[in-house]
Design a protein around this motif. Structure first.
Motif, short mmCIF file in Angstrom:
data_model
loop_
_atom_site.label_atom_id
_atom_site.label_comp_id
_atom_site.label_asym_id
_atom_site.label_seq_id
_atom_site.Cartn_x
_atom_site.Cartn_y
_atom_site.Cartn_z
N THR A 3 38.22 16.81 49.49
CA THR A 3 38.84 18.09 49.12
C THR A 3 38.16 18.68 47.89
O THR A 3 37.99 18.00 46.88
N VAL A 4 37.79 19.95 47.99
CA VAL A 4 37.23 20.66 46.84
C VAL A 4 38.35 21.46 46.18
O VAL A 4 38.88 22.39 46.77
N MET A 5 38.74 21.05 44.98
CA MET A 5 39.75 21.77 44.21
C MET A 5 39.05 22.49 43.07
O MET A 5 38.53 21.84 42.16
N ALA A 6 39.03 23.80 43.13
CA ALA A 6 38.32 24.57 42.10
C ALA A 6 39.16 24.66 40.83
O ALA A 6 40.32 25.05 40.87
N ALA A 7 38.56 24.27 39.70
CA ALA A 7 39.23 24.43 38.40
C ALA A 7 39.07 25.88 37.99
O ALA A 7 37.96 26.35 37.77
N THR A 8 40.20 26.60 37.89
CA THR A 8 40.15 28.07 37.75
C THR A 8 40.54 28.57 36.36
O THR A 8 40.83 29.76 36.21
N LYS A 9 40.55 27.67 35.36
CA LYS A 9 40.92 28.15 34.02
C LYS A 9 39.96 29.26 33.58
O LYS A 9 38.76 29.18 33.85
N THR A 10 40.51 30.28 32.98
CA THR A 10 39.82 31.49 32.46
C THR A 10 39.25 32.41 33.56
O THR A 10 38.71 33.46 33.25
N VAL A 11 39.38 32.02 34.83
CA VAL A 11 38.84 32.86 35.91
C VAL A 11 39.89 33.90 36.31
O VAL A 11 41.05 33.55 36.54
N PRO A 12 39.52 35.21 36.37
CA PRO A 12 40.50 36.24 36.72
C PRO A 12 40.99 36.09 38.17
O PRO A 12 40.23 35.68 39.05
N PRO A 13 42.26 36.43 38.41
CA PRO A 13 42.84 36.32 39.76
C PRO A 13 42.01 37.00 40.84
O PRO A 13 41.91 36.50 41.96
N GLU A 14 41.39 38.13 40.52
CA GLU A 14 40.61 38.85 41.53
C GLU A 14 39.49 37.97 42.09
O GLU A 14 39.22 37.96 43.30
N ILE A 15 38.83 37.22 41.21
CA ILE A 15 37.72 36.36 41.63
C ILE A 15 38.26 35.15 42.39
O ILE A 15 37.71 34.72 43.40
N ILE A 16 39.37 34.60 41.89
CA ILE A 16 39.98 33.45 42.58
C ILE A 16 40.39 33.85 43.99
O ILE A 16 40.12 33.14 44.97
N ASN A 17 41.03 35.02 44.11
CA ASN A 17 41.49 35.49 45.42
C ASN A 17 40.33 35.74 46.37
O ASN A 17 40.42 35.49 47.57
N TYR A 18 39.21 36.21 45.82
CA TYR A 18 38.02 36.39 46.65
C TYR A 18 37.56 35.04 47.22
O TYR A 18 37.25 34.92 48.40
N ALA A 19 37.55 34.03 46.36
CA ALA A 19 37.12 32.69 46.81
C ALA A 19 38.07 32.16 47.89
O ALA A 19 37.64 31.47 48.82
N ILE A 20 39.34 32.51 47.78
CA ILE A 20 40.33 32.06 48.77
C ILE A 20 40.16 32.80 50.09
O ILE A 20 40.07 32.19 51.16
N THR A 21 40.06 34.12 50.01
CA THR A 21 40.08 34.90 51.25
C THR A 21 38.72 35.00 51.92
O THR A 21 38.63 35.09 53.14
N GLU A 22 37.65 34.96 51.14
CA GLU A 22 36.31 35.18 51.71
C GLU A 22 35.43 33.94 51.77
O GLU A 22 34.41 33.94 52.43
N CYS A 23 35.80 32.90 51.02
CA CYS A 23 34.89 31.73 50.94
C CYS A 23 35.53 30.45 51.45
O CYS A 23 34.93 29.38 51.36
N GLY A 24 36.75 30.52 51.91
CA GLY A 24 37.38 29.33 52.49
C GLY A 24 37.91 28.33 51.47
O GLY A 24 38.15 27.17 51.82
N LEU A 25 38.10 28.77 50.24
CA LEU A 25 38.66 27.84 49.23
C LEU A 25 40.14 27.59 49.52
O LEU A 25 40.91 28.53 49.69
N LYS A 26 40.53 26.32 49.57
CA LYS A 26 41.91 25.99 49.95
C LYS A 26 42.71 25.31 48.84
O LYS A 26 43.90 25.08 48.98
N ASN A 27 42.03 24.95 47.75
CA ASN A 27 42.71 24.25 46.64
C ASN A 27 42.20 24.76 45.30
O ASN A 27 40.99 24.81 45.09
N ILE A 28 43.15 25.12 44.41
CA ILE A 28 42.77 25.54 43.06
C ILE A 28 43.62 24.79 42.04
O ILE A 28 44.73 24.34 42.36
#
Ligand SMILES: *Cc1c(COP(=O)(O)O)cnc(C)c1O
Length: 234
Positions: free
Chosen positions: A34-59
């Motif tokens: 499982t790839v869990m992206a550490a998202t501290k300091t990352v803006p929600p817009e970028i996190i949401n892009y990774a979720i919806t467009e890049c297949g990220l399933k864990n943050i």
């Protein structure tokens, strides 16, 4: 900065996020990690892009305050939210029920509080015991020697389920120097798992941006890259 250049910057960041994630997935997916992206300091817009467009399933977030600020702006229906930072017992109430896994159980007081808050919500919270594998004074976590006893005691609380261990480990300049730490962590993990302390499908959360591929080699089941996905934090 003008609106146009902001938009350009944002699309440039996004394309590198996709490229970076694809590379990490190519190491992790064949091994079922499982790839869990550490998202501290990352803006929600970028996190949401990774979720919806890049297949990220864990943050994973590591500060309660930041997690709560972002919470309503994240596409949480499509992603599992983890908590990976040091957790003060008095903040537990804000995150129980919101996160799927707390990686940083490091005291009986914390176990007791997670238990109490979970029981009040009639849920069971999955947690990992954080182990201080490098025996570093500045880092949290239970020592390698005390881990088994600690896990047995903490397992007696209702409303929490200890699923495995998490390690941060020391920072090494030379990548090869991580090997002894990963090897020790893996053997501790195997030893505790074989005693049935973690139930089915034990979890080993190990490996960050500069060593996730090595961690996978040593049997990590969750890796936690941050800057290798989103770029260096400012
Ligand atoms: C920030 C953080 C990471 C990711 O660190 P990078 O070096 O950016 O990959 C992983 N785990 C924890 C607990 C963190 O706080």
């Amino acid at each position: 900065m003008t609106e146009k250049s902001l938009t350009e910057l944002s699309s440039c960041v996004k394309s590198s996020v996709k490229e970076n994630l694809d590379k990490i997935f190519s190491h992790a997916k064949p091994k079922g990690v499982t790839v869990m992206a550490a998202t501290k300091t990352v803006p929600p817009e970028i996190i949401n892009y990774a979720i919806t467009e890049c297949g990220l399933k864990n943050i994973g977030e590591n500060r309660v305050q930041e997690l709560l600020e972002k919470y309503d702006r994240l596409f949480l229906d499509e992603v599992n939210l983890h908590f990976i930072g040091t957790l003060q017992p008095n903040k537990v109430k804000y995150i129980v029920g919101k996160v799927c896994l707390i990686h940083s159980l490091d005291s009986i007081k914390l176990a007791s509080e997670i238990s109490k808050r979970s029981l009040a919500k009639e849920i069971v919270t999955d947690v990992l015991c954080e182990v201080n594998i490098g025996n570093e004074a500045a880092k949290g976590g239970i020592s390698e020697e005390a881990a088994e006893e600690f896990i047995k005691t903490a397992s007696e609380f209702e409303g929490i389920r200890i699923r495995g261990i998490m390690v941060i480990g020391p920072h090494c300049e030379n990548k090869e120097d991580y090997r002894p730490f990963f090897e020790r962590t893996k053997s501790l993990f195997d030893n505790l798992s074989s005693k049935g302390l973690f139930g089915e499908k034990p979890i080993l959360s190990m490996g960050m941006s500069d060593n996730y591929d090595l961690a996978i080699e040593y049997g990590a089941t969750i890796v936690r890259p941050g800057s290798a996905i989103f770029g260096n934090r400012v």
